[in-house]
Design a protein around this motif. Structure first.
Motif, PDB file in Angstrom:
ATOM      1  N   LEU A 281       1.422  -1.503   0.167  1.00 42.15           N
ATOM      2  CA  LEU A 281       0.304  -0.162   0.233  1.00 42.15           C
ATOM      3  C   LEU A 281       1.099   1.332   0.084  1.00 42.15           C
ATOM      4  CD1 LEU A 281      -2.777  -0.956   2.570  1.00 42.15           C
ATOM      5  CD2 LEU A 281      -2.948  -1.137   0.429  1.00 42.15           C
TER       6      LEU A 281
ATOM      7  N   ASP B 235      -6.901  -1.374   3.150  1.00 34.35           N
ATOM      8  CA  ASP B 235      -7.417  -2.241   2.678  1.00 34.35           C
ATOM      9  C   ASP B 235      -8.052  -4.218   2.959  1.00 34.35           C
ATOM     10  OD1 ASP B 235      -4.847  -3.732   2.426  1.00 34.35           O
ATOM     11  OD2 ASP B 235      -5.150  -4.619   0.602  1.00 34.35           O
TER      12      ASP B 235
ATOM     13  N   TYR C 260      -6.810  -6.279  -1.620  1.00 33.93           N
ATOM     14  CA  TYR C 260      -6.686  -6.488  -2.785  1.00 33.93           C
ATOM     15  C   TYR C 260      -6.020  -7.539  -3.181  1.00 33.93           C
ATOM     16  CZ  TYR C 260      -5.813  -0.996  -3.920  1.00 33.93           C
ATOM     17  OH  TYR C 260      -6.849  -0.194  -4.240  1.00 33.93           O
TER      18      TYR C 260
ATOM     19  N   HIS D  17      -2.425   0.912  -6.765  1.00 33.91           N
ATOM     20  CA  HIS D  17      -1.712   0.367  -6.346  1.00 33.91           C
ATOM     21  C   HIS D  17      -1.257  -1.431  -7.354  1.00 33.91           C
ATOM     22  CE1 HIS D  17      -2.337  -4.220  -4.108  1.00 33.91           C
ATOM     23  NE2 HIS D  17      -2.036  -3.399  -3.040  1.00 33.91           N
TER      24      HIS D  17
END
Length: 390
Positions: free
Chosen positions: A120, A179, A183, A312
């Protein structure tokens, strides 16, 4: 061999540290040092150009309003509610006490988890903005915890750096900046965040998740267990009530997508993957791309479908090498990236070159010249390229 076969070499280490007193420090500089000024003749970065930060995903005023709506509970005891009082008098009803308006009251204590996992990295500045906003509002009532590896079971206290032993499921309100593994929705990290949210919801309010994640990656289970708000520039700040997208694969193909006839590429790969490839190609015009510049380039591609998830994906792409400060395209992928970049509209390429030139003004001129020379013919119109040739 055995350890006895090795020679007996000394292992030097620091046994003690002692500051030098004023009488022990050299007072006279060597003559050669007085005669030379090597750094005065080298180009230096302009101190008037501060290091830029990524464009904020939401202005501070909007962040403060959203936090007030989510974390402040209405409590009666505010100003006199004249509207309700007039209604009671008009209906001929008498009240034992005067009606009053509810007033929002902030929580007494709050625990804040900031996800600082390496994946991140381009989004860390956004997470720190939210953390500072919360601490400005609540002050010492916030206990800040850091998840440096992105796992809820491996937290450290921000004030001391010590391993945190706090129980997160004791009913204390919890805010998570990260997140929550979205992800990598099939990975163990996401399951551990969901398990934490389940425990917290069983003993108190559901955790608030402020996630810099696009809607296409939000899972139904995450929206159910968290009070989740997706962070994106230009997107309204509100809690997600329903899932408008399905979970997908966040990875870009390890290799560049092969050229396909028109009409077939859209059938074989999602549109977001194609625009991520375009953002990846935008790295070819320089030798380093900092998070702020990556945000600028991504916003230029917003009209073509680039969302925050593309930042990302590009930062963690196998064709990219990245550290704590910047990312760069690997040399073996530069030729294909240049072909993808050349296929972009001319006005978009010019806008990306201008964004890179403006975003690198805080760097040393040596780096700016290297950037311009790396871009080659694509940057011949920029001042940095002309200065590099001189």
């Amino acid at each position: 061999y055995t350890p006895s076969d090795l020679p007996d070499l000394p292992f030097w280490h620091i046994a003690a540290e002692r500051p030098l007193g004023p009488e022990e420090r050299p007072a006279d500089a060597p003559r050669w040092l007085e005669r030379t000024a090597p750094w005065a003749h080298l180009p230096q970065s302009d101190p008037a150009c501060p290091v830029p930060g990524p464009a904020p995903l939401a202005p501070p005023a909007r962040q403060a309003r959203f936090l007030r709506q989510v974390l402040a509970a209405p409590v009666p005891g505010g100003a006199l509610d004249l509207e309700r009082l007039c209604r009671q008098l008009a209906e001929g009803r008498t009240a034992s006490r005067l009606p009053r308006l509810s007033r929002p009251v902030w929580v007494g204590r709050l625990r804040l988890i900031v996800d600082l996992s390496p994946g991140l990295r381009p989004l860390h500045a956004d997470l720190w903005r939210w953390a500072r906003q919360l601490e400005e509002i609540l002050g010492g009532r916030v206990t800040r915890l850091l998840a440096r590896r992105g796992h809820p079971g491996d937290l450290e206290r921000a004030d001391s750096g010590a391993l945190s032993r706090l129980r997160l499921d004791d009913g204390t309100p919890l805010v998570i900046l990260g997140d929550a593994g979205l992800y990598e929705p099939m990975g163990p990290r996401h399951r551990r965040w969901l398990e934490l949210a389940r425990r917290c919801g069983r003993n108190g309010p559901a955790p608030v998740l402020l996630a810099p994640v696009p809607p296409r990656l939000l899972t139904a289970e995450t929206a159910q267990r968290f009070r989740c708000a997706l962070l994106e520039r230009g997107r309204p700040l509100r809690l997600t009530r329903r899932v408008r997208g399905a979970a997908g694969d966040t990875r870009i193909a390890p290799a560049w997508p092969a050229a396909q006839p028109s009409g077939e590429a859209s059938e074989q790969q999602p549109a977001w993957s194609a625009v991520c490839s375009e953002l990846l190609a935008a790295l070819t015009t320089g030798v380093r791309t900092e998070p702020a510049l990556l945000r600028r380039l991504r916003l230029l591609l917003a009209g073509r479908g680039a969302d925050i998830g593309c930042e990302h994906a590009v930062w963690n792409h196998p064709a990219v090498v990245a550290d704590e400060l910047a990312c760069a395209l690997r040399p073996e992928h530069r030729a294909e990236a240049e072909r993808v970049f050349a296929a972009l509209p001319a006005d978009l390429r010019l806008a990306m070159d201008a964004a890179r030139d403006a975003g690198n003004r805080h760097l040393s001129p040596l780096l700016q010249w290297e950037e311009a020379l790396a871009a080659g013919a694509q940057a011949r119109h920029t001042p940095a390229y002309r200065a590099a040739l001189r």
